[in-house]
Motif scaffolding. Sequence first.
Motif, PDB file in Angstrom:
ATOM      1  N   ASP A 106       0.832  -1.209   0.000  1.00 53.46           N
ATOM      2  CA  ASP A 106       0.000   0.000   0.000  1.00 53.46           C
ATOM      3  C   ASP A 106       0.861   1.250   0.000  1.00 53.46           C
ATOM      4  O   ASP A 106       0.562   2.223  -0.700  1.00 53.46           O
ATOM      5  CB  ASP A 106      -0.932   0.005   1.218  1.00 53.46           C
ATOM      6  N   GLN A 107       1.938   1.237   0.761  1.00 53.49           N
ATOM      7  CA  GLN A 107       2.828   2.388   0.793  1.00 53.49           C
ATOM      8  C   GLN A 107       3.534   2.566  -0.543  1.00 53.49           C
ATOM      9  O   GLN A 107       3.711   3.691  -1.017  1.00 53.49           O
ATOM     10  CB  GLN A 107       3.864   2.220   1.909  1.00 53.49           C
ATOM     11  N   ILE A 108       3.930   1.466  -1.157  1.00 57.53           N
ATOM     12  CA  ILE A 108       4.591   1.539  -2.464  1.00 57.53           C
ATOM     13  C   ILE A 108       3.640   2.102  -3.504  1.00 57.53           C
ATOM     14  O   ILE A 108       3.997   2.983  -4.287  1.00 57.53           O
ATOM     15  CB  ILE A 108       5.111   0.145  -2.889  1.00 57.53           C
ATOM     16  N   ARG A 109       2.389   1.630  -3.511  1.00 60.76           N
ATOM     17  CA  ARG A 109       1.399   2.153  -4.455  1.00 60.76           C
ATOM     18  C   ARG A 109       1.156   3.644  -4.229  1.00 60.76           C
ATOM     19  O   ARG A 109       1.040   4.413  -5.178  1.00 60.76           O
ATOM     20  CB  ARG A 109       0.088   1.394  -4.339  1.00 60.76           C
ATOM     21  N   LYS A 110       1.072   4.051  -2.966  1.00 62.95           N
ATOM     22  CA  LYS A 110       0.832   5.461  -2.657  1.00 62.95           C
ATOM     23  C   LYS A 110       1.975   6.320  -3.162  1.00 62.95           C
ATOM     24  O   LYS A 110       1.758   7.361  -3.799  1.00 62.95           O
ATOM     25  CB  LYS A 110       0.646   5.657  -1.156  1.00 62.95           C
ATOM     26  N   LEU A 111       3.214   5.896  -2.898  1.00 65.88           N
ATOM     27  CA  LEU A 111       4.369   6.650  -3.359  1.00 65.88           C
ATOM     28  C   LEU A 111       4.422   6.701  -4.887  1.00 65.88           C
ATOM     29  O   LEU A 111       4.718   7.735  -5.471  1.00 65.88           O
ATOM     30  CB  LEU A 111       5.657   6.033  -2.806  1.00 65.88           C
ATOM     31  N   ALA A 112       4.129   5.586  -5.526  1.00 65.22           N
ATOM     32  CA  ALA A 112       4.161   5.545  -6.989  1.00 65.22           C
ATOM     33  C   ALA A 112       3.060   6.399  -7.599  1.00 65.22           C
ATOM     34  O   ALA A 112       3.244   7.005  -8.652  1.00 65.22           O
ATOM     35  CB  ALA A 112       4.042   4.104  -7.474  1.00 65.22           C
ATOM     36  N   SER A 113       1.899   6.469  -6.941  1.00 62.79           N
ATOM     37  CA  SER A 113       0.788   7.240  -7.504  1.00 62.79           C
ATOM     38  C   SER A 113       1.028   8.740  -7.403  1.00 62.79           C
ATOM     39  O   SER A 113       0.370   9.518  -8.093  1.00 62.79           O
ATOM     40  CB  SER A 113      -0.518   6.878  -6.797  1.00 62.79           C
ATOM     41  N   GLU A 114       1.977   9.159  -6.574  1.00 65.14           N
ATOM     42  CA  GLU A 114       2.277  10.573  -6.454  1.00 65.14           C
ATOM     43  C   GLU A 114       3.087  11.085  -7.642  1.00 65.14           C
ATOM     44  O   GLU A 114       3.167  12.283  -7.865  1.00 65.14           O
ATOM     45  CB  GLU A 114       3.038  10.834  -5.150  1.00 65.14           C
ATOM     46  N   ARG A 115       3.665  10.183  -8.405  1.00 68.25           N
ATOM     47  CA  ARG A 115       4.452  10.570  -9.582  1.00 68.25           C
ATOM     48  C   ARG A 115       3.548  10.658 -10.804  1.00 68.25           C
ATOM     49  O   ARG A 115       2.584   9.925 -10.944  1.00 68.25           O
ATOM     50  CB  ARG A 115       5.550   9.531  -9.852  1.00 68.25           C
ATOM     51  N   ALA A 152      -5.180  13.326 -18.375  1.00 66.58           N
ATOM     52  CA  ALA A 152      -5.812  12.077 -17.939  1.00 66.58           C
ATOM     53  C   ALA A 152      -5.358  11.780 -16.517  1.00 66.58           C
ATOM     54  O   ALA A 152      -4.216  11.997 -16.161  1.00 66.58           O
ATOM     55  CB  ALA A 152      -5.412  10.928 -18.857  1.00 66.58           C
ATOM     56  N   THR A 153      -6.266  11.324 -15.713  1.00 65.26           N
ATOM     57  CA  THR A 153      -5.912  10.998 -14.338  1.00 65.26           C
ATOM     58  C   THR A 153      -5.992   9.494 -14.155  1.00 65.26           C
ATOM     59  O   THR A 153      -6.949   8.856 -14.582  1.00 65.26           O
ATOM     60  CB  THR A 153      -6.867  11.678 -13.333  1.00 65.26           C
ATOM     61  N   PRO A 154      -4.975   8.919 -13.535  1.00 64.98           N
ATOM     62  CA  PRO A 154      -4.987   7.475 -13.319  1.00 64.98           C
ATOM     63  C   PRO A 154      -6.039   7.098 -12.282  1.00 64.98           C
ATOM     64  O   PRO A 154      -6.372   7.912 -11.409  1.00 64.98           O
ATOM     65  CB  PRO A 154      -3.587   7.172 -12.806  1.00 64.98           C
ATOM     66  N   PRO A 155      -6.583   5.895 -12.382  1.00 67.35           N
ATOM     67  CA  PRO A 155      -7.564   5.478 -11.384  1.00 67.35           C
ATOM     68  C   PRO A 155      -6.905   5.370 -10.018  1.00 67.35           C
ATOM     69  O   PRO A 155      -5.743   4.995  -9.912  1.00 67.35           O
ATOM     70  CB  PRO A 155      -8.032   4.104 -11.885  1.00 67.35           C
ATOM     71  N   THR A 156      -7.642   5.738  -9.000  1.00 67.90           N
ATOM     72  CA  THR A 156      -7.093   5.657  -7.649  1.00 67.90           C
ATOM     73  C   THR A 156      -7.614   4.402  -6.980  1.00 67.90           C
ATOM     74  O   THR A 156      -8.809   4.267  -6.749  1.00 67.90           O
ATOM     75  CB  THR A 156      -7.493   6.890  -6.812  1.00 67.90           C
TER      76      THR A 156
END
Length: 110
Positions: free
Chosen positions: A41-50, A59-63
């Motif tokens: 979950d932390q890895i996904r959160k950090l990656a989604s900030e980029r 376009a916005t990626p799905p959250t």
Amino acid sequence: MNDDRESRKQALLRELGDIQSLLDDMESSAATKTGGALDSDQIRKLASERANPFLSPGATPPTPSPAPRPAQQLGSAEIDRIVDSLVEEALPKLEKALRLRLRDALRRKN
């Protein structure tokens, strides 16, 4: 055409630099935490900030809605499994985006 190619090349190099920076940040923050490891979950959160260079601008990626998990220390095998899972999930999307971009580039040349 060469300037466009060079600007795309520079954008990809910047993105690679950002990814390296993210990995470095993850390593340094993991070393300072008591658990010493990041969960998926932390890895996904950090990656989604980029920013995602494969999505069109605007376009916005799905959250994803991650399920709450208790903090735990991950072993090397679990980290490998998480990384493999994330890569397996992302590869088809990246492959499709790359195919579309390559087809578009080839069509523009002809």
